[in-house]
Design a protein around this motif. Structure first.
Motif, PDB file in Angstrom:
ATOM      1  N   SER A  31       0.844  -1.186   0.000  1.00 30.37           N
ATOM      2  CA  SER A  31       0.000   0.000   0.000  1.00 30.37           C
ATOM      3  C   SER A  31       0.882   1.240   0.000  1.00 30.37           C
ATOM      4  O   SER A  31       2.114   1.155   0.030  1.00 30.37           O
ATOM      5  N   LEU A  32       0.245   2.379   0.035  1.00 29.93           N
ATOM      6  CA  LEU A  32       1.003   3.627   0.091  1.00 29.93           C
ATOM      7  C   LEU A  32       1.657   3.831   1.448  1.00 29.93           C
ATOM      8  O   LEU A  32       2.444   4.755   1.613  1.00 29.93           O
ATOM      9  N   ALA A  33       1.381   2.970   2.410  1.00 22.46           N
ATOM     10  CA  ALA A  33       2.083   3.034   3.696  1.00 22.46           C
ATOM     11  C   ALA A  33       3.579   2.799   3.505  1.00 22.46           C
ATOM     12  O   ALA A  33       4.396   3.305   4.275  1.00 22.46           O
ATOM     13  N   GLY A  34       3.946   2.072   2.470  1.00 24.44           N
ATOM     14  CA  GLY A  34       5.354   1.770   2.218  1.00 24.44           C
ATOM     15  C   GLY A  34       6.096   2.864   1.467  1.00 24.44           C
ATOM     16  O   GLY A  34       7.305   2.761   1.268  1.00 24.44           O
ATOM     17  N   HIS A  35       5.401   3.911   1.078  1.00 29.17           N
ATOM     18  CA  HIS A  35       6.023   5.024   0.343  1.00 29.17           C
ATOM     19  C   HIS A  35       6.396   6.095   1.362  1.00 29.17           C
ATOM     20  O   HIS A  35       5.534   6.808   1.859  1.00 29.17           O
ATOM     21  N   ASN A  36       7.675   6.174   1.706  1.00 28.29           N
ATOM     22  CA  ASN A  36       8.112   6.986   2.836  1.00 28.29           C
ATOM     23  C   ASN A  36       8.508   8.420   2.507  1.00 28.29           C
ATOM     24  O   ASN A  36       9.052   9.112   3.352  1.00 28.29           O
ATOM     25  N   SER A  37       8.229   8.896   1.323  1.00 26.72           N
ATOM     26  CA  SER A  37       8.556  10.270   0.978  1.00 26.72           C
ATOM     27  C   SER A  37       7.775  11.238   1.860  1.00 26.72           C
ATOM     28  O   SER A  37       6.594  11.003   2.155  1.00 26.72           O
ATOM     29  N   PRO A  38       8.397  12.339   2.285  1.00 30.33           N
ATOM     30  CA  PRO A  38       7.664  13.314   3.094  1.00 30.33           C
ATOM     31  C   PRO A  38       6.506  13.965   2.337  1.00 30.33           C
ATOM     32  O   PRO A  38       5.616  14.537   2.942  1.00 30.33           O
ATOM     33  N   THR A  39       6.499  13.859   1.012  1.00 31.52           N
ATOM     34  CA  THR A  39       5.400  14.425   0.230  1.00 31.52           C
ATOM     35  C   THR A  39       4.228  13.458   0.098  1.00 31.52           C
ATOM     36  O   THR A  39       3.164  13.843  -0.387  1.00 31.52           O
ATOM     37  N   ASN A  40       4.396  12.210   0.529  1.00 28.04           N
ATOM     38  CA  ASN A  40       3.343  11.201   0.404  1.00 28.04           C
ATOM     39  C   ASN A  40       2.317  11.402   1.513  1.00 28.04           C
ATOM     40  O   ASN A  40       2.615  11.195   2.681  1.00 28.04           O
ATOM     41  N   ARG A  41       1.137  11.819   1.111  1.00 30.28           N
ATOM     42  CA  ARG A  41       0.044  11.922   2.075  1.00 30.28           C
ATOM     43  C   ARG A  41      -1.273  11.704   1.343  1.00 30.28           C
ATOM     44  O   ARG A  41      -1.359  11.897   0.135  1.00 30.28           O
ATOM     45  N   PRO A  42      -2.288  11.273   2.062  1.00 30.86           N
ATOM     46  CA  PRO A  42      -3.589  11.075   1.424  1.00 30.86           C
ATOM     47  C   PRO A  42      -4.069  12.365   0.760  1.00 30.86           C
ATOM     48  O   PRO A  42      -3.956  13.447   1.345  1.00 30.86           O
ATOM     49  N   HIS A  43      -4.590  12.227  -0.452  1.00 24.39           N
ATOM     50  CA  HIS A  43      -5.055  13.395  -1.202  1.00 24.39           C
ATOM     51  C   HIS A  43      -6.009  12.944  -2.303  1.00 24.39           C
ATOM     52  O   HIS A  43      -6.120  11.758  -2.595  1.00 24.39           O
ATOM     53  N   VAL A  44      -6.648  13.933  -2.911  1.00 25.41           N
ATOM     54  CA  VAL A  44      -7.489  13.718  -4.081  1.00 25.41           C
ATOM     55  C   VAL A  44      -6.953  14.620  -5.183  1.00 25.41           C
ATOM     56  O   VAL A  44      -6.854  15.837  -5.001  1.00 25.41           O
ATOM     57  N   THR A  45      -6.575  14.051  -6.305  1.00 21.70           N
ATOM     58  CA  THR A  45      -6.087  14.838  -7.434  1.00 21.70           C
ATOM     59  C   THR A  45      -7.290  15.484  -8.126  1.00 21.70           C
ATOM     60  O   THR A  45      -8.206  14.786  -8.554  1.00 21.70           O
ATOM     61  N   LEU A  46      -7.258  16.819  -8.226  1.00 21.40           N
ATOM     62  CA  LEU A  46      -8.360  17.575  -8.818  1.00 21.40           C
ATOM     63  C   LEU A  46      -8.151  17.852 -10.301  1.00 21.40           C
ATOM     64  O   LEU A  46      -9.101  17.899 -11.073  1.00 21.40           O
ATOM     65  N   THR A  47      -6.904  18.058 -10.699  1.00 24.81           N
ATOM     66  CA  THR A  47      -6.563  18.207 -12.112  1.00 24.81           C
ATOM     67  C   THR A  47      -5.103  17.814 -12.276  1.00 24.81           C
ATOM     68  O   THR A  47      -4.329  17.851 -11.313  1.00 24.81           O
ATOM     69  N   VAL A  48      -4.736  17.437 -13.493  1.00 25.28           N
ATOM     70  CA  VAL A  48      -3.384  16.950 -13.752  1.00 25.28           C
ATOM     71  C   VAL A  48      -2.995  17.265 -15.189  1.00 25.28           C
ATOM     72  O   VAL A  48      -3.842  17.253 -16.083  1.00 25.28           O
ATOM     73  N   ALA A  49      -1.705  17.597 -15.373  1.00 26.16           N
ATOM     74  CA  ALA A  49      -1.198  17.937 -16.703  1.00 26.16           C
ATOM     75  C   ALA A  49       0.287  17.620 -16.770  1.00 26.16           C
ATOM     76  O   ALA A  49       0.943  17.422 -15.742  1.00 26.16           O
ATOM     77  N   ASP A  50       0.819  17.596 -17.979  1.00 26.87           N
ATOM     78  CA  ASP A  50       2.257  17.392 -18.159  1.00 26.87           C
ATOM     79  C   ASP A  50       3.063  18.515 -17.526  1.00 26.87           C
ATOM     80  O   ASP A  50       4.162  18.297 -17.036  1.00 26.87           O
TER      81      ASP A  50
END
Length: 174
Positions: A31-50
């Motif tokens: 799961s994302l529990a194993g992703h230890n980056s300080p930027t890793n937190r629960p979120h909802v992506t609202l828009t995305v682009a290159d």
């Protein structure tokens, strides 16, 4: 990589999602529990682009008046196909959430040289919180059998951030 604008949760809601991540990890599911980056937190992506120019952050500040936003993290869903899937939870799409996403889409579009990715278009966007990526299909029963994976989480969305996937840096909005 990509740039995204993301909706963040208050501490209690974030802790509840992290508990789900941990339950999955304890059950042997990456799961994302194993992703230890300080930027890793629960979120909802609202828009995305290159690419997303930093000036978009200023354009989004007036939308902070719409927060906090009560929310429900609801049913589990699966994205992808094949033998490894992405396990997510639906963020129940209220009128307020859908309007916020549509406004963010409109306000950021001029700052996206190549435009947003199609799955972020209002009417095609699926609000969700990611729990685990590359879940083997033979572990789906285990994942869906975990109580916290299927129990609604009543929470609050409180902030926006701009994720710069190229630099792997987050920029709080506001």
């Amino acid at each position: 990589m990509v740039h995204s604008v993301e909706l963040l949760f208050d501490e209690d809601t974030e802790a509840a999602v992290r508990a789900v991540w941990q339950d999955l990890a304890d059950a042997g599911i990456r799961s994302l529990a194993g992703h230890n980056s300080p930027t890793n937190r629960p979120h909802v992506t609202l828009t995305v682009a290159d690419d997303l120019d930093a000036a978009a952050d200023r354009a989004l500040r007036p939308l902070l008046d719409r927060l906090p936003l009560p929310c429900v993290i609801g049913a589990p869903m699966l994205f992808g196909s094949g033998r490894a899937l992405i396990l997510v939870r639906l963020l129940v799409p209220t009128a307020e959430l859908l309007e916020l996403q549509a406004q963010i889409y409109r306000l950021t579009r001029p700052y996206m040289p190549n435009g947003p990715l199609a799955h972020a278009d209002p009417g095609h966007w699926t609000p969700h919180v990611t729990l685990a990526r590359r879940v083997p299909t033979d572990l789906l029963g285990t994942a869906l059998g975990l109580r916290r994976v299927t129990r609604d989480i009543r929470g609050t969305a409180v902030a926006l951030r701009h994720w710069d996937g190229n630099a792997k840096v987050v920029h709080p909005i506001g």
